[in-house]
Design a protein around this motif. Structure first.
Motif, mmCIF file in Angstrom:
data_model
loop_
_atom_site.group_PDB
_atom_site.id
_atom_site.type_symbol
_atom_site.label_atom_id
_atom_site.label_comp_id
_atom_site.label_asym_id
_atom_site.label_seq_id
_atom_site.Cartn_x
_atom_site.Cartn_y
_atom_site.Cartn_z
ATOM 1 N N HIS A 115 0.839 -1.203 0.000
ATOM 2 C CA HIS A 115 0.000 0.000 0.000
ATOM 3 C C HIS A 115 0.872 1.251 0.000
ATOM 4 C CE1 HIS A 115 -3.539 2.435 0.699
ATOM 5 N NE2 HIS A 115 -2.974 2.963 1.769
ATOM 6 N N GLN A 116 0.533 2.200 -0.861
ATOM 7 C CA GLN A 116 1.198 3.506 -0.934
ATOM 8 C C GLN A 116 2.711 3.373 -0.953
ATOM 9 O OE1 GLN A 116 -0.528 5.690 2.376
ATOM 10 N NE2 GLN A 116 -2.185 6.453 1.089
ATOM 11 N N SER A 117 3.227 2.521 -1.836
ATOM 12 C CA SER A 117 4.664 2.315 -1.952
ATOM 13 C C SER A 117 5.120 2.543 -3.393
ATOM 14 C CB SER A 117 5.039 0.902 -1.495
ATOM 15 O OG SER A 117 4.780 0.756 -0.107
ATOM 16 N N ASN A 118 6.404 2.896 -3.548
ATOM 17 C CA ASN A 118 6.996 3.123 -4.867
ATOM 18 C C ASN A 118 8.096 2.099 -5.114
ATOM 19 O OD1 ASN A 118 5.536 5.529 -5.589
ATOM 20 N ND2 ASN A 118 6.751 6.609 -4.063
ATOM 21 N N PHE A 119 8.015 1.442 -6.268
ATOM 22 C CA PHE A 119 8.999 0.444 -6.650
ATOM 23 C C PHE A 119 9.615 0.863 -7.981
ATOM 24 C CE2 PHE A 119 5.833 -1.608 -4.011
ATOM 25 C CZ PHE A 119 6.617 -2.272 -3.081
ATOM 26 N N THR A 120 10.933 1.062 -8.004
ATOM 27 C CA THR A 120 11.608 1.520 -9.213
ATOM 28 C C THR A 120 11.653 0.426 -10.271
ATOM 29 O OG1 THR A 120 12.894 3.124 -7.979
ATOM 30 C CG2 THR A 120 13.777 2.454 -10.103
ATOM 31 N N HIS A 121 11.984 -0.810 -9.868
ATOM 32 C CA HIS A 121 12.151 -1.882 -10.861
ATOM 33 C C HIS A 121 11.694 -3.208 -10.270
ATOM 34 C CE1 HIS A 121 15.044 -4.183 -13.756
ATOM 35 N NE2 HIS A 121 13.801 -4.205 -14.184
ATOM 36 N N LEU A 122 10.857 -3.904 -10.996
ATOM 37 C CA LEU A 122 10.351 -5.223 -10.612
ATOM 38 C C LEU A 122 10.749 -6.216 -11.711
ATOM 39 C CD1 LEU A 122 8.629 -5.943 -8.106
ATOM 40 C CD2 LEU A 122 6.630 -5.873 -9.575
ATOM 41 N N PRO A 123 12.044 -6.633 -11.721
ATOM 42 C CA PRO A 123 12.484 -7.541 -12.787
ATOM 43 C C PRO A 123 11.864 -8.923 -12.615
ATOM 44 C CG PRO A 123 14.222 -7.312 -11.149
ATOM 45 C CD PRO A 123 13.108 -6.373 -10.748
ATOM 46 N N LEU A 124 11.661 -9.618 -13.734
ATOM 47 C CA LEU A 124 11.104 -10.975 -13.653
ATOM 48 C C LEU A 124 12.017 -11.861 -12.827
ATOM 49 C CD1 LEU A 124 9.805 -11.373 -17.303
ATOM 50 C CD2 LEU A 124 8.454 -11.054 -15.239
ATOM 51 N N PRO A 125 11.512 -12.721 -11.949
ATOM 52 C CA PRO A 125 10.108 -13.061 -11.800
ATOM 53 C C PRO A 125 9.293 -12.083 -10.959
ATOM 54 C CG PRO A 125 11.409 -14.445 -10.349
ATOM 55 C CD PRO A 125 12.376 -13.594 -11.130
ATOM 56 N N GLY A 126 9.837 -10.981 -10.497
ATOM 57 C CA GLY A 126 9.062 -9.953 -9.790
ATOM 58 C C GLY A 126 8.462 -10.453 -8.491
ATOM 59 N N LEU A 127 7.151 -10.260 -8.343
ATOM 60 C CA LEU A 127 6.435 -10.771 -7.168
ATOM 61 C C LEU A 127 5.845 -12.120 -7.531
ATOM 62 C CD1 LEU A 127 4.381 -7.620 -6.034
ATOM 63 C CD2 LEU A 127 6.667 -8.300 -5.337
ATOM 64 N N THR A 128 6.262 -13.156 -6.829
ATOM 65 C CA THR A 128 5.729 -14.496 -7.044
ATOM 66 C C THR A 128 5.006 -14.904 -5.770
ATOM 67 O OG1 THR A 128 7.586 -14.982 -8.501
ATOM 68 C CG2 THR A 128 6.288 -16.854 -7.733
ATOM 69 N N ILE A 129 3.690 -14.912 -5.831
ATOM 70 C CA ILE A 129 2.854 -15.126 -4.653
ATOM 71 C C ILE A 129 2.174 -16.485 -4.789
ATOM 72 C CG2 ILE A 129 1.036 -14.127 -3.220
ATOM 73 C CD1 ILE A 129 3.486 -12.235 -3.799
ATOM 74 N N SER A 130 2.449 -17.397 -3.852
ATOM 75 C CA SER A 130 1.868 -18.743 -3.902
ATOM 76 C C SER A 130 1.071 -19.030 -2.632
ATOM 77 C CB SER A 130 2.962 -19.799 -4.031
ATOM 78 O OG SER A 130 3.708 -19.585 -5.198
ATOM 79 N N ARG A 131 -0.090 -19.620 -2.819
ATOM 80 C CA ARG A 131 -0.933 -20.105 -1.724
ATOM 81 C C ARG A 131 -1.191 -19.033 -0.665
ATOM 82 N NH1 ARG A 131 2.178 -25.589 -0.667
ATOM 83 N NH2 ARG A 131 0.906 -25.613 1.200
ATOM 84 N N THR A 132 -1.966 -18.028 -1.072
ATOM 85 C CA THR A 132 -2.326 -16.943 -0.166
ATOM 86 C C THR A 132 -3.841 -16.806 -0.106
ATOM 87 O OG1 THR A 132 -1.967 -14.606 0.385
ATOM 88 C CG2 THR A 132 -2.235 -15.119 -1.941
#
Length: 147
Positions: free
Chosen positions: A39-56
């Motif tokens: 929430h309300q955050s800044n991310f300069t670069h999200l290179p692959l695989p980036g955010l990998t979210i499993s079983r949430t």
């Protein structure tokens, strides 16, 4: 050289990252995190695989700015609920977020960098938590940050 912030979370009840400004490339992998909130955050670069979210149970990405992403930079596997609302991306949010295994997905009011929010997406003021950069982790959890 290029630095990479790598965050790995496993078997955590709730993680909230709010008010962050991450200038370096970041990758986050989670498994069995019941609730993950960006929430309300800044991310300069999200290179692959980036955010990998499993079983949430719930992934919520709201009011964030992602300056450099690729198609599939946010990958969700086996999530009950995914909410991606009011963020700015360098490409279309539908391309950034990929999901499978029966997720209930709500993607709305996202826009390209620098584009004003459309009138139907402008939020009225709602009470927000004053907490910044919060990360709550139970003592039995392993949390690793490497650069």
């Amino acid at each position: 050289g290029i630095q990479l912030l790598s965050i790995k979370l496993e078997t955590v009840n709730s993680v909230k990252l709010q008010g962050l400004a991450v200038e370096e490339a970041v990758q986050m992998t989670t498994n069995k995190v019941k609730e993950l909130i960006l929430h309300q955050s800044n991310f300069t670069h999200l290179p692959l695989p980036g955010l990998t979210i499993s079983r949430t149970d719930k992934l919520s990405v709201t009011d964030c700015v992602f300056k450099r992403t690729s198609p599939g930079s946010i990958s969700v596997k086996s999530a009950k609920e995914v909410v991606v609302v009011n963020n700015q991306f360098n490409i279309n949010a539908i391309q950034v977020v990929k999901s499978n295994e029966g997720s209930s997905m709500y993607i709305s009011c996202n826009r390209l960098l620098g584009v004003p929010a459309s009138p139907e997406c402008v939020q009225t003021s709602t009470p927000q938590s004053a907490t910044l950069s919060t990360l709550s982790i139970p003592s039995a959890t392993t949390f690793t940050i490497t650069t």
